[in-house]
Enzyme design. Structure first.
Site, mmCIF file in Angstrom:
data_model
loop_
_atom_site.group_PDB
_atom_site.id
_atom_site.type_symbol
_atom_site.label_atom_id
_atom_site.label_comp_id
_atom_site.label_asym_id
_atom_site.label_seq_id
_atom_site.Cartn_x
_atom_site.Cartn_y
_atom_site.Cartn_z
ATOM 1 N N ASP A 254 0.836 -1.201 0.000
ATOM 2 C CA ASP A 254 0.000 0.000 0.000
ATOM 3 C C ASP A 254 0.870 1.250 0.000
ATOM 4 O O ASP A 254 2.099 1.173 0.040
ATOM 5 C CB ASP A 254 -0.965 -0.001 1.198
ATOM 6 C CG ASP A 254 -0.243 -0.088 2.538
ATOM 7 O OD1 ASP A 254 0.758 0.640 2.726
ATOM 8 O OD2 ASP A 254 -0.680 -0.878 3.408
ATOM 9 N N LYS A 276 -4.738 2.198 -0.564
ATOM 10 C CA LYS A 276 -5.910 3.063 -0.512
ATOM 11 C C LYS A 276 -5.466 4.457 -0.079
ATOM 12 O O LYS A 276 -4.636 4.610 0.797
ATOM 13 C CB LYS A 276 -6.937 2.541 0.507
ATOM 14 C CG LYS A 276 -7.418 1.138 0.227
ATOM 15 C CD LYS A 276 -8.382 0.718 1.317
ATOM 16 C CE LYS A 276 -8.851 -0.713 1.101
ATOM 17 N NZ LYS A 276 -7.754 -1.667 1.263
ATOM 18 N N MET A 390 -4.925 8.109 10.898
ATOM 19 C CA MET A 390 -5.733 8.587 9.768
ATOM 20 C C MET A 390 -6.685 9.684 10.203
ATOM 21 O O MET A 390 -7.837 9.742 9.783
ATOM 22 C CB MET A 390 -6.505 7.432 9.127
ATOM 23 C CG MET A 390 -5.610 6.331 8.588
ATOM 24 S SD MET A 390 -6.488 4.822 8.119
ATOM 25 C CE MET A 390 -6.844 4.104 9.722
#
Length: 482
Positions: A254, A276, A390
């Site tokens: 990722d 992502k 995040m």
């Protein structure tokens, strides 16, 4: 000045060619040692030669042409050779040698001068036929020599015996295992077991028995490896992660895995980006699971390399469940999670006996309507640290909710962008000011937010800070720049 990164270390075949060395002193002798035993025809051009070169001439190992080195002599000799070393103490002559060699498209090395050279010689660790070359592209030869000494100490003296044993077995093992993947796994099994130690000691009979046993065990059953790559600094990879990264047939990774870590994956492994980013999904999670299963079922050892730790906001649990349900063998290697790695790199302890007896790991991933679904009363408490993954996009709501549920507006908070990496930045503020500070600093992520009094215990570990005044706030922004 030549860019050191433009030199590519290669292994050049010399057993069917001629080499030319211009110079007769100790520097030239050093280069001749590299050529002797590798190149069948060596010519030395020099006005005079040292005792060692004279000895090699008497032994018939090379030809010496004594006299003044002229353009005419160089233009006669250079086109007959494949490589040239300019190794005199005359800088002008060395550069003239290089100019003439390059005009004939002949490889040339000017000793200690990368600029006019078309190749340079690396520091060499020799366990014939195993050779390890260390090159800095001419940028730091002393560093290359220091690394050579360190590698010399690491490599067993019998490594050449192992290489010769393996070379001798290649014809019959190719017949025994026609499939290349099966052969590769048999060799890896051999090197991981007692056969390797036997070959190092020269016991070829015992090594052969171990290799035959490895062949009988060989199968192309696929596996899946869920491996944590840590927060970004390659030095924080675990030994288990590095070993699997070198043995994988394919890797799914990722965007949290930086190039410096991906470079440590076996070079010939298939690489598939499945990361992502906010508002952009390269592959849905179900398709990632399916791709791992598909590759494992066709016999691959599939490395799912994930930033941080697979089981801490890495969706490793979902992947593990899917793989187990599909009867795929799974191995899990935890990694240093972002909260631990980034907090340490920023000099912020996650717990401190004076102010934080617990630490909560939270995800700041917002719902589809942009709001956070968190239990605010349990979070807005003193005596604990919040590490929010995040959490860059919903930073404003996060701060407002914590204040609304009881934490004071001046409660300490920090954001760590690209934690543990060379370009790490640390923004220090309060719940009231942090969102504006982050906006002024134009953070892009990946970022980790830490909320709690532990931020007040932060110490600058990099010793280089730049104070930037944030728009709409009198509080300073501390940006650490490596």
């Amino acid at each position: 000045m030549t860019n050191p990164g433009t030199f590519l270390p290669i292994a050049l075949r010399l057993d069917d060619t001629k080499a030319l060395v211009v110079g007769g002193g100790n520097v030239a002798a050093n280069k001749l040692r590299l050529l002797l035993g590798r190149c069948p025809e060596i010519c030395v051009l020099a006005a005079d030669t040292c005792d060692e070169i004279q000895l090699w001439e008497e032994q018939g190992r090379l030809l010496v042409v004594k006299g003044q080195v002229t353009d005419a002599l160089l233009e006669e000799r250079i086109p007959q050779t494949r490589i040239v070393f300019a190794a005199t103490d005359d800088r002008v002559l060395n550069r003239r040698v290089a100019q003439i060699a390059r005009s004939f498209n002949v490889l040339v090395c000017v000793v200690d001068e990368p600029e006019p050279s078309s190749f340079i010689t690396p520091a060499l660790v020799d366990r014939h036929p195993v050779q390890v070359a260390i090159s800095t592209g001419g940028a730091a030869p002393v560093l290359a020599r220091r690394l050579r000494l360190q590698i010399e100490a690491m490599l067993p003296s019998g490594l050449g015996d192992t290489a010769r044993f393996m070379h001798a077995q290649r014809p019959w093992i190719r017949e025994a295992l026609p499939d290349m993947l099966e052969r590769k796994r048999a060799w890896e099994d051999f090197l991981d077991g007692p056969g390797y130690e036997a070959s190092l000691g020269g016991d070829t009979d015992a090594a052969r028995v171990c290799l035959e046993e490895a062949i009988t065990r060989t199968s192309c059953t696929g596996e899946a490896w869920l491996v944590g790559a840590g927060p970004g600094d390659p030095d924080l990879l675990t030994l288990g992660a590095l070993r699997l990264m070198q043995n994988a047939d394919s890797v799914l990774y990722d965007h949290l895995v930086p190039a410096e870590i991906l470079d440590r994956v076996r070079r010939d492994a298939d690489r598939v980006f499945v990361g992502k980013r906010r508002s952009h999904h390269t592959l849905p999670q179900d398709e990632i699971n399916a791709e791992i299963i598909r590759r494992a079922k066709r016999g691959e050892r599939v490395l799912r390399l994930k930033g941080g730790d697979p089981f801490i906001f890495g969706r490793g649990g979902e992947e593990m469940e899917a793989l187990v349900d599909a009867d795929i063998p799974v191995r899990i290697i935890p990694g240093i999670t972002a909260a631990s790695g980034c907090g340490a790199a920023a000099g912020i302890p996650l717990t401190h006996r004076d102010c934080a007896q617990s630490c909560l790991f939270l995800t700041g991933h917002a719902r589809t309507d942009g709001t956070l679904d968190l239990h605010w009363p349990s979070l807005a408490r003193k005596g604990q640290t919040l590490a929010i993954y995040m959490g860059l996009a919903p930073l404003g709501e996060l701060a407002c909710q914590l204040i609304a549920h009881g934490l004071p507006p001046d409660w300490p908070a920090a954001i760590i962008e690209k934690g543990t990496r060379a370009d790490q930045r640390v923004i220090v503020g309060t719940l009231e000011t942090l969102a504006d500070l982050a906006s002024s600093a134009e953070l892009r992520g990946p970022a980790l937010t830490i909320v709690g009094e532990v931020v007040k215990h932060r110490r600058d570990l990099r010793n280089v800070t730049v104070a930037v005044t944030a728009a709409q706030s009198p509080l300073a922004v501390h940006q650490e720049i490596s």
